[in-house]
Design an enzyme around this catalytic site. Structure first.
Site, PDB file in Angstrom:
ATOM      1  N   HIS A  21       1.006  -1.373  -0.061  1.00  0.00           N
ATOM      2  CA  HIS A  21      -0.007   0.213   0.051  1.00  0.00           C
ATOM      3  C   HIS A  21       0.963   1.255   0.001  1.00  0.00           C
ATOM      4  CE1 HIS A  21      -3.692   2.222   0.358  1.00  0.00           C
ATOM      5  NE2 HIS A  21      -3.194   2.819   1.134  1.00  0.00           N
ATOM      6  N   ALA A  22       0.582   2.339  -0.948  1.00  0.00           N
ATOM      7  CA  ALA A  22       1.542   3.441  -1.066  1.00  0.00           C
ATOM      8  C   ALA A  22       1.267   4.101   0.075  1.00  0.00           C
ATOM      9  CB  ALA A  22       1.075   3.904  -2.227  1.00  0.00           C
ATOM     10  N   HIS A  67      -0.008  11.892  -5.558  1.00  0.00           N
ATOM     11  CA  HIS A  67      -0.622  12.003  -4.381  1.00  0.00           C
ATOM     12  C   HIS A  67       0.651  11.879  -3.301  1.00  0.00           C
ATOM     13  CE1 HIS A  67      -3.455  10.955  -1.130  1.00  0.00           C
ATOM     14  NE2 HIS A  67      -2.294  10.224  -0.626  1.00  0.00           N
ATOM     15  N   GLU A  68       1.679  10.847  -3.409  1.00  0.00           N
ATOM     16  CA  GLU A  68       2.530  10.488  -2.495  1.00  0.00           C
ATOM     17  C   GLU A  68       3.649  11.680  -2.400  1.00  0.00           C
ATOM     18  OE1 GLU A  68       2.114   8.329  -0.244  1.00  0.00           O
ATOM     19  OE2 GLU A  68       0.285   7.237  -1.397  1.00  0.00           O
ATOM     20  N   HIS A 113       2.692  14.451  -0.382  1.00  0.00           N
ATOM     21  CA  HIS A 113       3.254  14.270   1.211  1.00  0.00           C
ATOM     22  C   HIS A 113       4.553  14.845   1.477  1.00  0.00           C
ATOM     23  CE1 HIS A 113      -0.478  12.142   2.610  1.00  0.00           C
ATOM     24  NE2 HIS A 113      -0.335  11.186   1.775  1.00  0.00           N
ATOM     25  N   GLU A 127      -3.460  15.028   2.765  1.00  0.00           N
ATOM     26  CA  GLU A 127      -4.035  13.939   1.800  1.00  0.00           C
ATOM     27  C   GLU A 127      -4.331  14.793   0.610  1.00  0.00           C
ATOM     28  OE1 GLU A 127      -3.452  10.770   2.064  1.00  0.00           O
ATOM     29  OE2 GLU A 127      -3.038  10.671   4.000  1.00  0.00           O
ATOM     30  N   HIS A 159      -6.101   0.439   5.580  1.00  0.00           N
ATOM     31  CA  HIS A 159      -6.323   1.296   6.764  1.00  0.00           C
ATOM     32  C   HIS A 159      -6.969   0.803   8.040  1.00  0.00           C
ATOM     33  CE1 HIS A 159      -5.918   3.426   2.836  1.00  0.00           C
ATOM     34  NE2 HIS A 159      -5.341   4.457   3.554  1.00  0.00           N
ATOM     35  N   TYR A 190      -9.437  11.388   4.132  1.00  0.00           N
ATOM     36  CA  TYR A 190      -9.641  11.157   2.722  1.00  0.00           C
ATOM     37  C   TYR A 190     -10.820  11.742   2.321  1.00  0.00           C
ATOM     38  CZ  TYR A 190      -5.604   7.940   3.264  1.00  0.00           C
ATOM     39  OH  TYR A 190      -4.417   7.379   3.746  1.00  0.00           O
TER      40      TYR A 190
HETATM   41  O1  X8Z Z   1      -4.282   5.479   1.319  1.00  0.00           O
HETATM   42  C1  X8Z Z   1      -4.131   6.152   0.305  1.00  0.00           C
HETATM   43  C2  X8Z Z   1      -2.674   6.739  -0.297  1.00  0.00           C
HETATM   44  C3  X8Z Z   1      -1.891   6.842   0.862  1.00  0.00           C
HETATM   45  S1  X8Z Z   1      -1.891   8.041   2.050  1.00  0.00           S
HETATM   46  C4  X8Z Z   1      -2.355   5.649  -1.166  1.00  0.00           C
HETATM   47  N1  X8Z Z   1      -5.198   6.634  -0.309  1.00  0.00           N
HETATM   48  C5  X8Z Z   1      -6.595   6.234   0.053  1.00  0.00           C
HETATM   49  C6  X8Z Z   1      -6.978   4.769  -0.275  1.00  0.00           C
HETATM   50  O2  X8Z Z   1      -6.007   4.144  -1.008  1.00  0.00           O
HETATM   51  O3  X8Z Z   1      -7.605   4.081   0.419  1.00  0.00           O
HETATM   52  C7  X8Z Z   1      -5.135   7.669  -1.237  1.00  0.00           C
HETATM   53  C8  X8Z Z   1      -6.685   7.690  -1.597  1.00  0.00           C
HETATM   54  C9  X8Z Z   1      -7.743   7.143  -0.702  1.00  0.00           C
HETATM   55 ZN    ZN Z   2      -1.888   9.815   1.306  1.00  0.00          ZN
END
Ligand code: X8Z
Ligand code: ZN
Length: 609
Positions: A348-349, A378-379, A382, A406, A508, A518
């Site tokens: 997960h990024a 997105h990254e 951050h 975010e 998460h 988010y």
């Molecule tokens: O978790 C993330 C990022 C890392 S902060 C990739 N996002 C959420 C997800 O993937 O569920 C970005 C969009 C929503």
């Molecule tokens: Zn993020």
């Protein structure tokens, strides 16, 4: 003056007493001075700054090389930070009501109490246990697999396959196996984590961990809940239109037996494992004529021979174009940009700053497709935020609120317009879609941005109820499924067993990362983007605006980012946009033409579910 009692012992974490939130000082409470408060903050801040670096180092190694040993190391570092933060929070509560505190001391004391995500009670071993649970759950997720046609398929591959596969039986297989093999095994750990975190939150004077999370927005937890209600009410009608239209198209594609024309949508048909963003099935919903955009970012990247590193370079190029400095050499040496083939990692990024200065990194298992091109932006958002506030003291090394953090990269990614793709050499000018394709462009964006809204909200709505005890462990999954249906209008593609734990199959939840951020970011990014386009003097349709190359926007953006968490978030919002209110209105303005169009398209449909 009564005898002054030093709180050094408390500050060092030797004693922790249960406290009410911001208690009024009792007449017989030990007298403390603002000088002692300042000294406590300085000590606590120094210890905190050091501990978070140690934790980041251990966690980086764990997440990029999952073994029993690295799991133990990250748990140990995590426990140390938790112990320190909880003890500091307890002490901070004693100082907080002191009259005459400086602005910064008061704000830092408040942050010490509210900026804790995973608390633990002060009982011996509790911080270690919580940290171990979190690391273990995250490891289960990182190592997770589902199956496709009976063959094991890892997390990043299954995520991609959910976007491209159009076979309902295979989609169902992937959805069910992923949820069963990743979610179910973490349930027991999750139940225990909730118990311990709540005990910790209560020691700190909060009703439960959910209330603690909601306390970190420069307002009371109740005000924050009301704010999210207000924001959701603004954008919900747009979501319902999109749901109605998408369901109609899925029904046309798959037939009644797979997707009925009324009621909820089958969760595995939307091009994403969690049905959180639907842009991957744009081809299924694209309107005749106006819908053929003539290009796909993933195809363009492939056609031009981009590899993963070059994709990240292109992302960096956006930031440097607005006047921000290039990423440090160490970023390229130390980041994990592709999935290592010889070990388990958390795919997960995420974005990191290992030394709170300039040791910036991303960790991704990048695929060469449009989704990951956006994720890269997105990254890096951050990372550029982290760099912008790196002169702030340790307790302000954060976004104005977590939604800001975010939103920054996504704001940049909204500038990935066809015209921008021409500028960076990915698209030929002749391929730029003409104005009659605007609805198609907006629909493609809406499938990602609008579709996400209820998902962004419901994860924490579910967790708030779990933490408050309103939802008990035996009902975790049924409550989750019910909320997915209520908010998103979706249903699982098959029966769920009594011991299923579907929320555990979303990163998460096992990683214990709050998610309302988010939801806020989805709205904030349109506020930032609209403001940036205005600053750039853009007068055309909003969705065609790219502020690529605009240094004035970059300078103003960086000024907001540089504030870190030093001021309440409305100050930061005002610095860039001129308004102090978070609002869904900017997003609604962006999608206004689409909303009109959806209304005509769904005339006669029984919308809702
Ligand atoms: O978790 C993330 C990022 C890392 S902060 C990739 N996002 C959420 C997800 O993937 O569920 C970005 C969009 C929503
Ligand atoms: Zn993020």
């Amino acid at each position: 003056m009564s005898k002054l009692v030093s709180l050094a012992a408390l500050a060092a974490g030797l004693a922790v007493v249960p406290l009410a939130v911001a208690p009024a000082r009792a007449a017989d409470a030990p007298a403390v001075t603002t000088t002692e408060a300042d000294a406590f903050v300085a000590r606590a801040e120094a210890a905190y700054g050091k501990a978070i670096v140690e934790q980041a180092q251990a966690d980086w190694v764990y997440q990029t090389y999952i073994t029993p040993d690295t799991e133990a190391l990250t748990a140990r570092a995590g426990a140390a930070v938790t112990g320190l933060m909880v003890s500091n929070a307890a002490t901070a509560a004693k100082f907080a009501p002191l009259p005459g505190l400086s602005y910064d001391t008061a704000r830092k004391l408040a942050r010490m109490r509210t900026a804790i995500v995973l608390p633990a009670p002060s009982t011996p071993g509790a911080a270690e246990e919580v940290a171990t649970l979190q690391a273990r759950m995250q490891g289960v997720y990182g190592k997770g697999h589902g199956t496709l046609r009976g063959q094991a398929i890892n997390g990043s591959d299954i995520e991609e396959a959910m976007g491209t596969n159009r076979n309902p039986a295979e989609l169902k297989e992937m959805w069910l196996t992923w949820h069963d093999s990743v979610g179910k095994p973490v349930k027991a750990d999750y139940v225990r984590m909730v118990e311990l975190a709540n005990a910790g939150a209560r020691e700190l004077g909060y009703a439960d961990t959910g209330a603690l999370w909601r306390s970190n927005y420069d307002m009371t937890p109740e005000q924050f809940t009301a704010l999210t209600d207000k924001l959701w009410a603004e954008v919900r009608p747009l979501y319902e239109q999109l749901h109605c239209f998408t369901r109609m198209k899925l029904n046309a594609r798959y037939g009644d037996a797979v997707q009925a024309r009324t009621g909820p949508i089958r969760a595995d048909l939307l091009g994403n494992m969690w049905a959180q963003e639907w842009g991957n099935i744009y081809d299924l919903v694209a309107p005749q004529g106006a819908g053929d955009l003539g290009f796909d970012v993933g195809d363009l990247l492939q056609a031009k021979g981009y590899d993963q590193v070059r994709m990240v370079k292109a992302g960096e190029g956006f930031y440097t174009s607005i006047g921000l400095p290039p990423l440090p050499a160490t970023f390229w040496e130390r980041s994990q940009i592709t999935k290592p083939r010889d070990r388990e990692v958390v795919c997960h990024a995420s974005a990191w700053d290992l030394d709170n200065k300039d040791d910036l990194r991303i960790k991704m298992c990048t695929k060469i497709n449009g989704d990951d091109f956006v994720t890269i932006h997105h990254e890096l958002g951050h990372n550029y935020y982290q760099r912008a506030y790196n002169k702030q003291p340790a307790l302000y090394l954060d976004g104005a609120n977590d939604g800001f953090h975010e939103a920054i990269g996504d704001t940049m990614a909204l500038s990935i317009t066809p015209e921008y793709l021409v500028q960076i050499g990915l698209l030929d000018r002749a391929q730029v879609p003409s104005a009659d394709k605007d609805i198609g462009l907006l629909l493609k964006q809406a499938m990602d941005k609008v579709a996400f809204l209820p998902f962004g909200l419901l994860i924490d709505r579910w967790r708030w109820q779990v933490f408050s005890g309103q939802v008990k462990p035996a009902d975790y999954n049924t409550a989750w499924t019910a909320m997915r249906r209520t908010y998103q209008g979706i249903v699982p593609p098959g029966e769920r067993a009594a011991d299923a734990f579907d929320p555990g199959a979303k990163y998460h939840v096992p990683a214990v990362v709050p998610y309302t951020r988010y939801f806020l970011a989805r709205l904030l990014q349109f506020q930032f983007y609209e403001a940036a386009c205005k600053q750039a003097g853009w007068t055309g349709p909003l969705h065609r605006c790219s502020f690529y190359g605009n240094k004035a926007v970059g300078e103003k953006m960086n000024a907001m980012l540089a504030m870190g968490a030093s001021k309440p978030w409305p100050d930061a919002l005002e610095a860039f946009t001129g308004t102090r209110e978070m609002s869904g209105k900017a997003m609604l303005r962006y999608f206004a033409p689409l909303s009109q169009w959806l209304k005509t398209q769904t005339r006669g449909e029984t919308c809702g579910w």
